[in-house]
Enzyme design. Structure first.
Site, short mmCIF file in Angstrom:
data_model
loop_
_atom_site.label_atom_id
_atom_site.label_comp_id
_atom_site.label_asym_id
_atom_site.label_seq_id
_atom_site.Cartn_x
_atom_site.Cartn_y
_atom_site.Cartn_z
N TRP A 328 0.83 -1.21 0.00
CA TRP A 328 0.00 0.00 0.00
C TRP A 328 0.86 1.26 0.00
O TRP A 328 0.52 2.26 -0.63
CB TRP A 328 -0.91 -0.01 1.23
CG TRP A 328 -1.72 1.24 1.38
CD1 TRP A 328 -2.94 1.50 0.82
CD2 TRP A 328 -1.38 2.41 2.14
NE1 TRP A 328 -3.38 2.76 1.18
CE2 TRP A 328 -2.44 3.34 1.99
CE3 TRP A 328 -0.30 2.76 2.93
CZ2 TRP A 328 -2.43 4.58 2.61
CZ3 TRP A 328 -0.27 4.01 3.54
CH2 TRP A 328 -1.34 4.90 3.38
N HIS A 329 2.01 1.19 0.70
CA HIS A 329 2.86 2.37 0.79
C HIS A 329 3.52 2.71 -0.53
O HIS A 329 3.86 3.87 -0.77
CB HIS A 329 3.93 2.17 1.86
CG HIS A 329 3.45 2.42 3.26
ND1 HIS A 329 2.80 1.46 4.00
CD2 HIS A 329 3.51 3.53 4.04
CE1 HIS A 329 2.49 1.97 5.19
NE2 HIS A 329 2.90 3.22 5.24
N GLY A 330 3.74 1.73 -1.37
CA GLY A 330 4.40 2.02 -2.64
C GLY A 330 4.44 0.81 -3.55
O GLY A 330 4.51 -0.33 -3.07
#
Length: 516
Positions: A328-330
């Protein structure tokens, strides 16, 4: 638009604030509509075309959520279930296309040399946040927890400008009742004082502390990315500088978001609570990005079965949840590894707790908590290397240096460099004085920055504790000894901090979480 920009501070904020309370005298619906339009303008400042995407997402999810609520009220569970899956699938498809399409194509080409081509897709700001916020709304509608369905309040809940770009991840039941409350539309000097002080604290953290230590990060990671092997001290300074940059950057944004919202009489949930003081990894994730942790727990970990199906399934669910949280972060494999590392940390932490409970029937003492905090901090720093590195070669080059498999060269321009070299040699570490390969610290100030910021992190109360007596957020923190009061002295201190922060606006930089 950035909170730490002249356009925001001198244009958007005063205009939006004055317009809201002036229009509140005419009618609450008009004032809420004004905030909705202002939030859309705030979002569209970066890329106006993406406002259409945001509006389409809001209209779709509000329509589907309302239909789910109606089906739930009528007892049509099957129809509500189909609508829920339709809504979640559409939201994830939107997120997947904009955030992961290029990643999937590039990964496939790297493995199979398929030669697939895809135009570079521009990632809309905040797409992860407004998507997760609305997925939670759909799930809560399915559970029968949605009580208000005012379209303007819903749109404002999703687009509320203090949180829209980088969180926190909001729940409708926290926010929509506040937009419906009459007290929100009444001007309050207390809200202005409390919110303004929180905003100033956050602005100071961002533009003075986070951006100040950031200059020691890029040279080390860039050099490692270009194939240069950093020394042990360089690698640790680069990793620690990034650890502190991210801390004060995200902490500063969270404070600014809470402060801005409170100025308008709206309380946001806490999203950051001194995570580097955590004594273990479980506690760390209760303190870092708290609303994302809550979302992952409530809507992913529990949906996978949580701990209800035995220890092995619990650890699998933990690991899977954190891997998806990393993704989700990247859209990159380094983020997957970062998530997997934290999943493994949490599994080991839970396993140790179970084992310790069987061996020692007593709570942890201060020495044990101190050792746990030190181990947790080192584990977090090592994981941040993967989070920051552009690829695995860069990350491994830095990790290898941090393990001691590189030259131990003390920068000659550091204070007491020769004495430090002699002390390290006395320990048998074969240190040498000289100029580091990357010249990451030409001013010789890195040790002061790192030591000073670590002291603030570990010894000083956080902003929620300082402001606790006036409850700036939804949750109340334990008040610090030097708790803030609306006095002439605190006003002077806040004014000085604000003025000092304004002097640093010539080096405006984005918040790191804008990237995720």
């Amino acid at each position: 638009m950035l909170f730490n920009s002249w356009e925001f501070l001198l244009g958007f904020l005063p205009l939006t604030f004055a317009g809201f309370f002036l229009l509140s005298r005419v009618g609450r619906a008009i004032a809420a509509g004004w905030l909705f339009i202002a939030s859309l303008a705030f979002y569209g400042w970066w890329e106006p075309i993406h406002v259409l995407l945001l509006l389409a997402s809001i209209a779709f999810n509000f329509t589907v959520g309302s239909a789910i609520s109606s089906a739930h009220a009528a007892g049509a569970t099957a129809r509500a279930t189909r609508l829920l899956w339709l809504g979640i699938a559409a939201d994830l498809a939107l997120l997947g296309w904009f955030k992961y399409a290029n990643f999937v194509v590039n990964s496939a080409n790297a493995v199979g040399d398929f030669g697939w081509q895809l135009e570079h897709i521009v990632l809309p700001l905040g797409v992860s946040f407004f998507t997760f916020t609305q997925i939670a709304f759909l799930v809560d509608a399915f559970r029968g927890e949605v009580k208000e369905r005012n379209p303007v309040h819903y749109g404002l809940f999703v687009t509320w400008f203090p949180h829209l770009i980088a969180g926190p991840v909001l729940h409708h039941k926290e926010m929509m009742p506040q937009f419906a409350a009459a007290a929100t539309y009444r001007f309050s000097w207390e809200n202005v004082a409390v919110g303004g002080t929180m905003f100033v604290i956050g602005l100071f953290k961002k533009v003075v502390l986070a951006d100040g230590v950031a200059v020691y990060v890029a040279p080390v990671f860039s050099a490692a990315g270009n194939g240069v092997q950093p020394g042990v001290i360089e690698a640790w300074c680069g990793a620690l500088a990034y650890t502190l940059q991210l801390y004060f950057d995200f902490s500063g944004y969270s404070d600014m978001a809470i402060g801005l919202s409170r100025m308008f009489g709206v309380r946001l949930p806490l999203n950051f609570d001194s995570p580097y003081k955590a004594a273990n990894m479980i506690e760390f994730w209760r303190r870092w990005h708290m609303t994302l942790s809550r979302f992952l727990r409530d809507y992913l970990y529990f949906a996978l079965g949580g701990n209800r199906r035995g220890p092995l399934r619990r650890y699998i669910n933990l690991l899977l949840t954190m891997v998806l949280g990393g993704l989700w972060h990247g859209a990159g494999w380094t983020f997957v590894v970062w998530g997997a590392l934290h999943g493994a940390y949490l599994c080991m932490n839970h396993g140790w707790r179970t084992l310790r409970a069987r061996i020692l029937a007593r709570p942890a003492g201060s020495a044990e908590r101190l050792a746990g905090a030190a181990l947790t901090f080192v584990a977090v720093v090592l994981a941040w290397v993967f989070f920051r590195a552009s690829d695995f070669d860069t990350a491994w080059r830095l990790i290898d240096a941090m393990r001691g498999h590189a030259a131990l060269q003390v920068p000659a321009n550091w204070p007491l460099a020769w004495q430090l070299t002699a002390a390290l040699n006395a320990l048998g570490l074969n240190a040498t004085p000289g100029v580091p390969v990357t010249a990451f610290d030409p001013s010789g100030h890195a040790p002061f920055w790192i030591a000073g910021l670590l002291a603030i992190v570990w010894l000083a109360p956080n902003s929620q504790q300082i402001m606790a007596c006036f409850e700036p957020a939804l949750e109340r923190a334990q008040a610090a000894r030097l708790a803030w009061r609306p006095t002439r002295l605190t006003a002077i201190c806040a004014g000085c901090a604000f003025g000092f922060a304004l002097l640093h606006l010539n080096r405006v930089s984005e918040f790191l979480y804008f990237q995720f």
